[in-house]
Every structure is written in structure tokens, then in C-alpha cells.
Design a protein around this motif. Structure first.
Motif, PDB file in Angstrom:
ATOM      1  N   PHE A 323      48.566 -16.641  38.858  1.00 38.33           N
ATOM      2  CA  PHE A 323      48.850 -16.263  37.471  1.00 38.33           C
ATOM      3  C   PHE A 323      50.369 -16.155  37.327  1.00 38.33           C
ATOM      4  O   PHE A 323      50.960 -15.137  37.688  1.00 38.33           O
ATOM      5  N   GLU A 324      50.980 -17.215  36.807  1.00 39.99           N
ATOM      6  CA  GLU A 324      52.438 -17.194  36.664  1.00 39.99           C
ATOM      7  C   GLU A 324      52.880 -16.234  35.570  1.00 39.99           C
ATOM      8  O   GLU A 324      53.995 -15.700  35.627  1.00 39.99           O
ATOM      9  N   LEU A 325      52.044 -16.048  34.578  1.00 34.97           N
ATOM     10  CA  LEU A 325      52.300 -15.082  33.511  1.00 34.97           C
ATOM     11  C   LEU A 325      51.201 -14.035  33.534  1.00 34.97           C
ATOM     12  O   LEU A 325      50.079 -14.293  33.988  1.00 34.97           O
ATOM     13  N   ASN A 326      51.512 -12.853  33.045  1.00 34.56           N
ATOM     14  CA  ASN A 326      50.481 -11.855  32.828  1.00 34.56           C
ATOM     15  C   ASN A 326      49.458 -12.462  31.860  1.00 34.56           C
ATOM     16  O   ASN A 326      49.808 -12.839  30.740  1.00 34.56           O
ATOM     17  N   PRO A 327      48.187 -12.599  32.250  1.00 31.77           N
ATOM     18  CA  PRO A 327      47.224 -13.310  31.399  1.00 31.77           C
ATOM     19  C   PRO A 327      46.881 -12.572  30.107  1.00 31.77           C
ATOM     20  O   PRO A 327      46.330 -13.186  29.188  1.00 31.77           O
ATOM     21  N   VAL A 328      47.197 -11.313  30.022  1.00 33.85           N
ATOM     22  CA  VAL A 328      46.907 -10.544  28.805  1.00 33.85           C
ATOM     23  C   VAL A 328      48.065 -10.641  27.826  1.00 33.85           C
ATOM     24  O   VAL A 328      47.874 -10.870  26.617  1.00 33.85           O
ATOM     25  N   THR A 329      49.290 -10.500  28.318  1.00 32.25           N
ATOM     26  CA  THR A 329      50.455 -10.513  27.436  1.00 32.25           C
ATOM     27  C   THR A 329      51.059 -11.902  27.261  1.00 32.25           C
ATOM     28  O   THR A 329      51.850 -12.117  26.345  1.00 32.25           O
ATOM     29  N   ALA A 330      50.714 -12.843  28.164  1.00 26.92           N
ATOM     30  CA  ALA A 330      51.277 -14.206  28.159  1.00 26.92           C
ATOM     31  C   ALA A 330      52.792 -14.189  28.328  1.00 26.92           C
ATOM     32  O   ALA A 330      53.499 -15.087  27.864  1.00 26.92           O
ATOM     33  N   THR A 331      53.318 -13.169  28.989  1.00 25.31           N
ATOM     34  CA  THR A 331      54.738 -13.077  29.320  1.00 25.31           C
ATOM     35  C   THR A 331      54.869 -12.832  30.820  1.00 25.31           C
ATOM     36  O   THR A 331      53.883 -12.577  31.524  1.00 25.31           O
ATOM     37  N   SER A 332      56.088 -12.902  31.310  1.00 23.06           N
ATOM     38  CA  SER A 332      56.313 -12.687  32.734  1.00 23.06           C
ATOM     39  C   SER A 332      55.864 -11.297  33.164  1.00 23.06           C
ATOM     40  O   SER A 332      55.984 -10.322  32.405  1.00 23.06           O
ATOM     41  N   TRP A 333      55.345 -11.213  34.356  1.00 20.40           N
ATOM     42  CA  TRP A 333      54.940  -9.923  34.907  1.00 20.40           C
ATOM     43  C   TRP A 333      56.142  -9.000  35.069  1.00 20.40           C
ATOM     44  O   TRP A 333      57.249  -9.454  35.369  1.00 20.40           O
ATOM     45  N   THR A 334      55.915  -7.716  34.889  1.00 19.60           N
ATOM     46  CA  THR A 334      56.921  -6.719  35.230  1.00 19.60           C
ATOM     47  C   THR A 334      56.464  -5.972  36.478  1.00 19.60           C
ATOM     48  O   THR A 334      55.275  -5.994  36.835  1.00 19.60           O
ATOM     49  N   VAL A 335      57.394  -5.316  37.138  1.00 17.72           N
ATOM     50  CA  VAL A 335      57.043  -4.515  38.311  1.00 17.72           C
ATOM     51  C   VAL A 335      56.045  -3.434  37.929  1.00 17.72           C
ATOM     52  O   VAL A 335      55.065  -3.173  38.646  1.00 17.72           O
ATOM     53  N   ALA A 336      56.248  -2.802  36.762  1.00 17.51           N
ATOM     54  CA  ALA A 336      55.329  -1.746  36.313  1.00 17.51           C
ATOM     55  C   ALA A 336      53.922  -2.280  36.104  1.00 17.51           C
ATOM     56  O   ALA A 336      52.932  -1.608  36.421  1.00 17.51           O
ATOM     57  N   GLU A 337      53.797  -3.481  35.564  1.00 12.63           N
ATOM     58  CA  GLU A 337      52.475  -4.073  35.349  1.00 12.63           C
ATOM     59  C   GLU A 337      51.792  -4.392  36.682  1.00 12.63           C
ATOM     60  O   GLU A 337      50.580  -4.194  36.834  1.00 12.63           O
ATOM     61  N   VAL A 338      52.557  -4.892  37.634  1.00 13.79           N
ATOM     62  CA  VAL A 338      51.978  -5.166  38.946  1.00 13.79           C
ATOM     63  C   VAL A 338      51.519  -3.871  39.607  1.00 13.79           C
ATOM     64  O   VAL A 338      50.419  -3.778  40.172  1.00 13.79           O
ATOM     65  N   ASP A 339      52.348  -2.847  39.513  1.00 14.92           N
ATOM     66  CA  ASP A 339      52.008  -1.576  40.162  1.00 14.92           C
ATOM     67  C   ASP A 339      50.800  -0.896  39.520  1.00 14.92           C
ATOM     68  O   ASP A 339      50.090  -0.132  40.189  1.00 14.92           O
ATOM     69  N   SER A 340      50.559  -1.151  38.253  1.00 13.53           N
ATOM     70  CA  SER A 340      49.465  -0.457  37.560  1.00 13.53           C
ATOM     71  C   SER A 340      48.204  -1.305  37.403  1.00 13.53           C
ATOM     72  O   SER A 340      47.187  -0.803  36.920  1.00 13.53           O
ATOM     73  N   HIS A 341      48.230  -2.548  37.802  1.00 13.59           N
ATOM     74  CA  HIS A 341      47.073  -3.411  37.563  1.00 13.59           C
ATOM     75  C   HIS A 341      45.931  -3.086  38.535  1.00 13.59           C
ATOM     76  O   HIS A 341      46.106  -2.422  39.547  1.00 13.59           O
ATOM     77  N   GLN A 342      44.743  -3.545  38.191  1.00 12.02           N
ATOM     78  CA  GLN A 342      43.598  -3.512  39.094  1.00 12.02           C
ATOM     79  C   GLN A 342      43.146  -4.952  39.340  1.00 12.02           C
ATOM     80  O   GLN A 342      43.261  -5.802  38.453  1.00 12.02           O
ATOM     81  N   ALA A 343      42.665  -5.213  40.538  1.00 13.75           N
ATOM     82  CA  ALA A 343      42.160  -6.538  40.877  1.00 13.75           C
ATOM     83  C   ALA A 343      40.743  -6.391  41.410  1.00 13.75           C
ATOM     84  O   ALA A 343      40.358  -5.364  41.948  1.00 13.75           O
ATOM     85  N   GLY A 344      39.967  -7.464  41.244  1.00 11.93           N
ATOM     86  CA  GLY A 344      38.589  -7.394  41.713  1.00 11.93           C
ATOM     87  C   GLY A 344      37.903  -8.739  41.627  1.00 11.93           C
ATOM     88  O   GLY A 344      38.552  -9.795  41.652  1.00 11.93           O
ATOM     89  N   TYR A 345      36.574  -8.687  41.487  1.00 11.68           N
ATOM     90  CA  TYR A 345      35.785  -9.910  41.526  1.00 11.68           C
ATOM     91  C   TYR A 345      34.469  -9.672  40.794  1.00 11.68           C
ATOM     92  O   TYR A 345      34.037  -8.542  40.556  1.00 11.68           O
ATOM     93  N   GLU A 346      33.834 -10.801  40.443  1.00 11.71           N
ATOM     94  CA  GLU A 346      32.548 -10.770  39.753  1.00 11.71           C
ATOM     95  C   GLU A 346      31.638 -11.834  40.342  1.00 11.71           C
ATOM     96  O   GLU A 346      32.080 -12.953  40.631  1.00 11.71           O
ATOM     97  N   LEU A 347      30.371 -11.504  40.542  1.00 13.11           N
ATOM     98  CA  LEU A 347      29.381 -12.518  40.878  1.00 13.11           C
ATOM     99  C   LEU A 347      28.932 -13.186  39.584  1.00 13.11           C
ATOM    100  O   LEU A 347      28.348 -12.535  38.708  1.00 13.11           O
ATOM    101  N   VAL A 348      29.229 -14.471  39.451  1.00  9.33           N
ATOM    102  CA  VAL A 348      28.890 -15.186  38.226  1.00  9.33           C
ATOM    103  C   VAL A 348      27.463 -15.682  38.275  1.00  9.33           C
ATOM    104  O   VAL A 348      26.703 -15.576  37.305  1.00  9.33           O
ATOM    105  N   ALA A 349      27.082 -16.246  39.404  1.00  5.75           N
ATOM    106  CA  ALA A 349      25.695 -16.750  39.541  1.00  5.75           C
ATOM    107  C   ALA A 349      25.325 -16.794  41.016  1.00  5.75           C
ATOM    108  O   ALA A 349      26.169 -16.759  41.892  1.00  5.75           O
TER     109      ALA A 349
END
Length: 349
Positions: A323-349
């Protein structure tokens, strides 16, 4: 697409190199390439090539590109004096080497067109044993107006314009550390860290990126939603927080489609920086045919779902998305956004 691949070497072991990269060649007669904890330039891990003769290779396959940029930190642990030049890096298209690079016993990088067929010159600056340098290479393949530029610690130390096209195809699709093919072996001992590949397309990361640092962030607590089943006693994040994957010793699993897990991640640990991109890296396998998963990111109050990927076979593999850009804001990531984000996964099928 601009940024095609990057690696910190901090979240897997030697046995998983061919899961993160496309190819790993390790002939039994040679001392193995490996990943050493604490050997990286920031006190984390680094990839090393050690070989008495011949080659040890980690190679990454990308889509055909006329121009590629590659950067990485390199440290020569030991120079061998047995040969004049020892290959350590090349760009190729399928089995045809386009541009090959070799290191002399005195620390000078030599440049060749083709399978070390036509010598194009040496980089004037020599690399001292035991010192970290950040190397960057631009290769543009063309029979007349091709370009090669090499930077060391941000300064251009070699430039060439002319024929860079060995063979008939004006493109590259493999980047190899060590040697994928050829006759010049790899007796030197190298450490590699903070690796990237990008092309000249798109609006982001389409040129030399400079001396970059690739940081691996691991889960450190459960996030807003945890729905998968832990394999043993403990929180879900504790099943997936190890630096080196432990296979089926600890894991989360589900057979229920649309179930998700999200996790808080460790911080970058820096006050300010320009964040070029973020990457989700899942290690997953299927226990039923036709399973598909996708990565998740929670940032700026929204949940974003990544691309759906089909799992193949019962062996663990890395599922990666950049993800070259923050997918929600469509702008470059900031350090604060990286530090506060959550990551995970989903079973699609």
C-alpha cells in the motif's frame, strides 16, 4: 505500480527465503545463504551469502519492465582474493542475463552487459570491508539508448548510456542476489539489508528512493475484532506475534467465511520520517481446497480490505500486498497513522 517489492529480512528464517522471494538456489556443495539475527545495520537481521565457490541465489520475479530501480544496504564481511571478479547481483529476463555486476577483490563493482560477456566499466569508488553502504541501481534495457546508473550512499558513482540489451527482449523480469546463471562465482561474503525494487511507472516511488529503512512490525495485542480460533491457550495475537514463524506450533484458524482478526502492531519507534509505503505480510496455508484470504487494515477509523488471494496447497506461504498510499485517505502514510493502525486478515471463502 511503482514499488514492486521490499524486504527487511527481519520476520523469517533461511528456510523461508523461497516463500518471501520467488526462487532460492542452494546447491548442497555450497555453504548456505542464511538470515542472521543481529547482523543487520540497525541491529536487526540481514541476509548473508557465503560460498566457497559457485553461487548462492535469492531471486525475485517481477512483471516485465524496461526500467527497474533496486536499492539495498550492503556490507562485505570478507573479500576473497582467489579471483579478480566475483558476481553478486544481476538483472535478467527469464534465463537471459541483461546486466551483471561483480565485485573485485579490491572492492570495486564491475558492470557487464549480458552473461558477463561485454565489460562496460568499473565503479570508481571502492567499498571497504566491514562497512555498510547503501547501493542503488537503475537499469534501463535498450539496444541503443539504455541506461545504467549506480549510486553509493546517494551519490552517483557510475553512469552508462548505450546498448544494455543482451538478447532480443528489451525488458527485465528477474532481480537476483548472488548468481542466477553464469560463470563468475561468488566467493566473497556479503550482508544485505533494507532491500527494495521499484519501476518508473505510476505517481509514487518511481525513481531512486534513497537510503531507505525497511521495518518489520509485529502484532502486540488483539485489535477491535478477533474471531478466529487460537490453536492453544492465549490471545489471538500471541499465536502470530513471533518474529520467526513457528509453523503449526501456534496459529489462528477458522472455517467460517467472513470471520476476521485484527491486531495492534508495534510502533515504528521513530519520531518523524517520510513513509514510502506499508506492506501486509500474512503467512497462511489451507486445510481445505479452494481457500481464499485477504489482508485487512484499520486506519483513520475505517476498515480497508485488500486483494483476495487463493491459497495453494497445505504448505505455509507468504501473502504480500503493498500500500503505497494510506488506502483510506489516499495520501502518503504518516508515522502516526502507521503507529495507530491495525492489521489483520479475513477468510473470504
Amino acid at each position: 505500480m511503482s514499488l514492486l517489492f521490499f524486504d527487511s529480512f527481519d520476520h523469517y528464517s533461511r528456510d523461508d527465503i523461497d516463500k518471501k522471494w520467488s526462487f532460492r538456489k542452494q546447491p548442497p556443495a555450497f555453504v548456505p545463504s542464511s538470515i542472521y539475527a543481529g547482523a543487520g545495520r540497525h541491529g536487526t537481521s540481514a541476509l548473508t551469502f557465503r560460498s566457497a565457490t559457485g553461487s548462492a541465489v535469492a531471486a525475485k520475479n517481477v512483471a516485465d519492465r524496461g526500467t527497474l530501480y533496486v536499492g539495498y544496504a550492503l556490507k562485505v564481511l570478507e573479500y576473497s582474493q582467489n579471483y579478480v571478479n566475483h558476481s553478486f547481483f544481476d538483472f535478467s529476463h527469464d534465463s537471459t542475463v541483461k546486466i551483471g555486476y561483480a565485485m573485485s577483490g579490491g572492492g570495486q563493482i564491475g558492470v557487464w552487459r549480458g552473461n558477463f560477456a561485454t565489460f562496460l566499466g568499473y565503479v570508481s569508488r571502492a567499498l571497504n570491508q566491514g562497512c555498510w553502504y547503501y547501493l542503488e541501481f537503475q537499469n534501463t534495457v535498450h539496444s541503443q539508448t539504455g541506461q545504467i546508473n549506480i549510486r553509493i550512499d546517494g551519490k552517483t558513482e557510475f553512469s552508462f548510456t548505450g546498448n544494455t540489451q543482451a538478447g532480443t527482449v528489451a525488458a527485465m523480469n528477474w532481480v537476483s542476489l548472488g548468481r542466477m546463471s553464469g560463470t563468475i562465482g561468488l566467493p566473497h561474503t556479503f550482508l544485505i539489508d533494507d532491500f527494495y525494487i521499484c519501476d518508473d511507472q505510476g505517481a509514487q516511488n518511481n525513481n531512486f528512493l534513497g537510503d531507505v529503512r525497511v521495518v518489520a512490525l509485529m502484532p502486540n495485542s488483539d485489535g477491535d475484532t478477533v474471531q478466529w480460533d487460537p490453536s492453544t491457550t492465549g490471545a489471538n495475537y500471541q499465536m502470530v506475534d513471533e518474529t520467526i514463524p513457528d509453523s503449526d506450533r501456534t496459529y489462528n484458524s477458522t472455517s467460517v467465511t467472513a470471520e476476521i482478526d485484527t491486531f495492534h502492531m508495534t510502533d515504528l519507534g521513530i519520531g518523524s520520517a517520510y513513509v514510502l509505503a506499508a506492506q501486509t505480510v500474512l503467512m497462511a496455508r489451507q486445510d481445505d481446497p479452494s481457500r481464499t484470504v485477504r489482508p485487512l487494515l484499520t486506519t483513520n477509523g475505517s476498515l480497508y480490505v485488500g486483494a483476495t488471494v487463493a491459497l495453494a496447497g497445505s504448505q505455509y506461504t507468504f501473502v504480500q500486498e503493498i500500500f503505497e498510499l494510506n488506502p483510506v485517505t489516499a495520501t502518503s502514510w504518516t508515522v502516526a497513522e502507521v503507529d495507530s493502525h491495525q492489521a489483520g486478515y479475513e477468510l473470504v471463502a
